[in-house]
Design a protein around this motif. Structure first.
Motif, short mmCIF file in Angstrom:
data_model
loop_
_atom_site.label_atom_id
_atom_site.label_comp_id
_atom_site.label_asym_id
_atom_site.label_seq_id
_atom_site.Cartn_x
_atom_site.Cartn_y
_atom_site.Cartn_z
N ASN A 141 41.25 44.14 51.08
CA ASN A 141 40.89 42.82 51.57
C ASN A 141 40.07 43.17 52.95
OD1 ASN A 141 41.68 40.32 49.87
ND2 ASN A 141 43.53 41.19 50.06
N ALA A 142 39.39 42.25 53.40
CA ALA A 142 38.86 42.38 54.75
C ALA A 142 39.72 42.50 56.09
CB ALA A 142 38.09 41.04 55.16
N SER A 143 39.27 42.94 57.11
CA SER A 143 39.96 43.33 58.40
C SER A 143 40.82 42.36 58.61
CB SER A 143 38.92 43.86 59.45
OG SER A 143 38.25 42.70 59.88
N THR A 144 41.84 42.73 59.57
CA THR A 144 42.66 41.64 60.25
C THR A 144 41.83 40.31 60.84
OG1 THR A 144 42.55 42.73 62.24
CG2 THR A 144 44.44 43.20 60.77
N SER A 145 40.79 40.52 61.14
CA SER A 145 39.76 39.47 61.95
C SER A 145 39.44 38.57 60.79
CB SER A 145 38.76 40.01 62.65
OG SER A 145 37.96 40.61 61.79
N THR A 146 39.42 38.92 59.44
CA THR A 146 38.83 37.59 58.52
C THR A 146 39.81 37.05 57.60
OG1 THR A 146 38.21 39.63 57.16
CG2 THR A 146 36.51 38.71 59.01
N ASP A 147 40.96 37.76 57.42
CA ASP A 147 41.90 37.40 56.42
C ASP A 147 42.96 36.28 56.95
OD1 ASP A 147 43.53 38.97 57.82
OD2 ASP A 147 44.11 40.22 55.95
N CYS A 148 42.81 35.93 58.13
CA CYS A 148 43.89 35.30 58.87
C CYS A 148 43.83 33.67 58.50
CB CYS A 148 43.85 35.19 60.38
SG CYS A 148 43.79 36.86 60.99
N THR A 149 44.50 32.98 58.21
CA THR A 149 44.44 31.50 58.14
C THR A 149 45.14 30.79 59.31
OG1 THR A 149 46.75 31.40 57.00
CG2 THR A 149 44.47 31.77 55.61
N LEU A 150 45.77 31.46 60.12
CA LEU A 150 46.57 30.75 61.12
C LEU A 150 46.28 31.77 62.42
CD1 LEU A 150 49.55 28.93 59.95
CD2 LEU A 150 47.69 27.74 60.86
N GLN A 205 52.45 27.80 55.17
CA GLN A 205 52.75 27.50 53.77
C GLN A 205 52.07 28.55 52.94
OE1 GLN A 205 49.88 24.24 52.93
NE2 GLN A 205 48.26 25.20 53.84
N PRO A 206 52.71 28.51 51.52
CA PRO A 206 52.36 29.66 50.93
C PRO A 206 51.06 30.14 50.81
CG PRO A 206 53.84 28.25 49.77
CD PRO A 206 53.52 27.35 50.98
N GLY A 207 50.87 31.51 51.03
CA GLY A 207 49.52 31.98 50.96
C GLY A 207 49.06 32.12 52.68
N SER A 208 49.72 31.71 53.52
CA SER A 208 49.23 31.78 54.87
C SER A 208 49.43 33.23 55.47
CB SER A 208 50.12 30.87 55.90
OG SER A 208 49.97 29.66 55.64
N VAL A 209 48.32 33.55 56.34
CA VAL A 209 48.30 34.99 57.12
C VAL A 209 48.33 34.48 58.41
CG1 VAL A 209 47.14 36.85 57.52
CG2 VAL A 209 47.13 35.94 54.99
N LEU A 210 49.39 34.46 59.16
CA LEU A 210 49.57 34.20 60.54
C LEU A 210 49.28 35.37 61.52
CD1 LEU A 210 50.39 32.66 62.92
CD2 LEU A 210 52.73 32.71 62.44
N ILE A 215 53.90 34.59 52.45
CA ILE A 215 53.47 34.24 53.85
C ILE A 215 53.60 35.56 54.69
CG2 ILE A 215 54.21 33.20 56.05
CD1 ILE A 215 55.10 30.65 54.24
N VAL A 216 52.53 35.93 55.45
CA VAL A 216 52.37 37.09 56.15
C VAL A 216 52.45 36.90 57.74
CG1 VAL A 216 51.06 39.26 56.49
CG2 VAL A 216 51.05 38.27 54.13
N TYR A 217 53.26 37.60 58.35
CA TYR A 217 53.13 37.61 60.14
C TYR A 217 52.69 38.84 60.23
CZ TYR A 217 56.40 33.50 59.78
OH TYR A 217 57.00 32.35 59.67
N LYS A 218 51.49 39.05 61.02
CA LYS A 218 50.95 40.40 61.34
C LYS A 218 49.91 40.26 62.69
CE LYS A 218 46.96 41.30 59.04
NZ LYS A 218 46.13 41.61 58.12
N ASN A 219 50.04 41.59 63.16
CA ASN A 219 49.16 41.50 64.54
C ASN A 219 47.63 41.39 64.14
OD1 ASN A 219 49.10 44.06 62.98
ND2 ASN A 219 48.04 45.10 64.89
N TYR A 220 46.77 40.69 64.93
CA TYR A 220 45.56 40.26 64.63
C TYR A 220 44.41 41.49 64.90
CZ TYR A 220 40.95 38.29 65.73
OH TYR A 220 39.68 38.05 65.66
N ASP A 221 44.68 42.38 65.71
CA ASP A 221 43.90 43.49 65.83
C ASP A 221 44.35 44.77 66.45
OD1 ASP A 221 44.14 42.83 68.49
OD2 ASP A 221 42.21 41.83 68.55
N SER A 222 43.88 45.41 67.42
CA SER A 222 44.33 46.59 67.56
C SER A 222 45.15 46.50 68.67
CB SER A 222 43.48 47.82 67.85
OG SER A 222 42.51 47.23 69.03
N THR A 223 45.36 45.48 69.48
CA THR A 223 46.07 45.06 70.57
C THR A 223 47.47 45.02 70.14
OG1 THR A 223 44.08 43.83 71.53
CG2 THR A 223 46.28 43.58 72.58
N PRO A 224 48.54 45.83 70.80
CA PRO A 224 49.94 45.52 70.48
C PRO A 224 50.50 43.98 70.34
CG PRO A 224 49.67 47.37 71.66
CD PRO A 224 48.28 46.64 71.81
#
Length: 387
Positions: free
Chosen positions: A100-109, A138-143, A168-177
């Protein structure tokens, strides 16, 4: 005159799409065909050897898979057909890769330390607060969490569950910790508490992934991640340190993956606490009393590619402080009753811990493969267990 009665053809099922070896992204339609000499009652699909979910259709079937709920890596699919005579058959595995695309484009929240509950949370420029964004999942959210420090004065419990096809995924947005710092008192609260206190399998939110987060207990928290009575959780590429318990601790859970995490300097007793009995007496990664979510014979629980260092059992027991442990079967110390689902412990580096490197204690169905153990058993109050 004689009548010859033929034997009905047995059931069969196959996956036509995606093709074996395919690379996919976004939402993918998984489809295939099934046949039977009696009558097909259902067709089901399993992802990565997990629980089977019912698909749409029978002889020609399909299933909508949101690949954003899976990690960017290799995965597998298998289908199962069941007929009205009680027979079943399983397809050949189909291997595929998610890219899938980088962290900057797969986010929903989006959330940030300075976010507001009044923001939409649909773009990095209008992030919600962490708690508000979590409530909106909600189901499918990438926070996606923007970099910075998120202070938690008490445990965070994810409010919502994903589904088998839409985690549901909780993840860092980019390279910033992204730092989660426990600022609460020394009361042994976990930082992320994934339970509602109920019994397995409905004891808490499920189908959740936590990726690229840094959890700091500041010497006062209990475990960094705690799972109780639930299932289908992934802990990937996180850093967990300075807790009074484990980096990842679970009790009565199943279908757990801990991969590429760094776990260090945990298990120490705070300088002052009213509940010293709730500190120490655990291991860096501790899967305790794993339960059977279903009867799948493949691996349910995987601990892979982690680095675990500096775990210490600060309790009066001085029996733990291991790097990794599979501990007990339904809380029982009776080996004759042990029955835990298959677990794979592979490619971990475990060193400099107070207790053992890796331990399977009153459990069954476990594989320890290609792990590196070096200079463990450093707690002089423990028995000489070896490295």
């Amino acid at each position: 005159m004689s009548i010859s009665v033929g034997t009905p053809a047995p059931p069969s099922v196959s996956i036509n799409s995606p093709a074996n070896g395919a690379t996919v992204s976004g939402t993918v339609t998984v489809s295939g065909v099934a046949s039977d000499g009696v009558a097909i009652s259902s067709v089901q699909l399993s992802i990565d050897g997990g629980a089977f979910s019912t698909v749409s259709g029978t002889s020609n079937w399909s299933y909508s898979l949101n690949s954003n709920s899976l990690s960017n890596s290799s995965h597998s699919l298998s289908a199962k057909v069941n007929d009205s005579a009680g027979q079943s058959a399983t397809s050949s595995l189909v291997d595929f890769t998610v890219n899938n695309a980088s962290t900057s484009t797969d986010c929903t929240l989006y959330a940030s330390p300075s976010g507001s509950s009044g923001n939409s949370g649909t773009s990095p420029s209008a992030p919600k607060s962490f708690s508000a964004a979590a409530s909106a999942t909600q189901p499918g959210s990438v926070l996606c969490l923007l970099g910075g420090t998120y202070n938690l004065s008490s445990s965070f419990t994810p409010p919502n569950s994903g589904t088998p096809s839409s985690w549901i995924v909780y993840k860092n947005y980019d390279s910033t910790p992204v730092y989660f710092v426990y600022t609460g008192p020394a009361n042994a609260n976990s930082i992320f508490r994934i339970t509602n206190g109920g019994s397995f399998p409905s004891g808490g939110p499920a189908y959740l992934e936590f990726r690229g987060l840094n959890l700091n207990g500041q010497g006062n928290s209990g475990d960094a991640f705690w799972c109780g009575g639930t299932h289908h959780l992934r802990f990937i590429s996180n850093t967990m340190h300075d807790t009074g318990g484990s980096g990842i601790a679970t009790r009565d859970c199943d279908y757990l993956t801990a991969d590429h995490n760094l776990v260090y300097h945990n298990g120490y007793l705070p300088s002052s606490t009213s509940v010293p009995q709730w500190y120490g007496w655990t291991s860096g990664i501790s899967f305790n009393s794993d339960q059977w979510f279903d009867n799948y014979s493949g691996f349910h629980n995987i601990i892979s590619n982690n680095i675990v260092v500096g775990e210490f059992d600060s309790s009066p027991n001085h029996t733990d402080g291991n790097g990794i442990i599979l501990d007990l079967s339904s809380g029982s110390y009776d080996p004759s009753t042990a029955n835990t689902p298959p677990a794979l412990i592979v490619n971990n580096v475990v060193y400099g811990n107070g207790g053992r490197c890796i331990l399977g204690y009153i459990v069954t169905n476990f594989w320890f493969v290609n792990n590196t153990c070096f200079k463990n058993d450093l707690d002089t109050l423990e028995s000489n267990f070896g490295s």
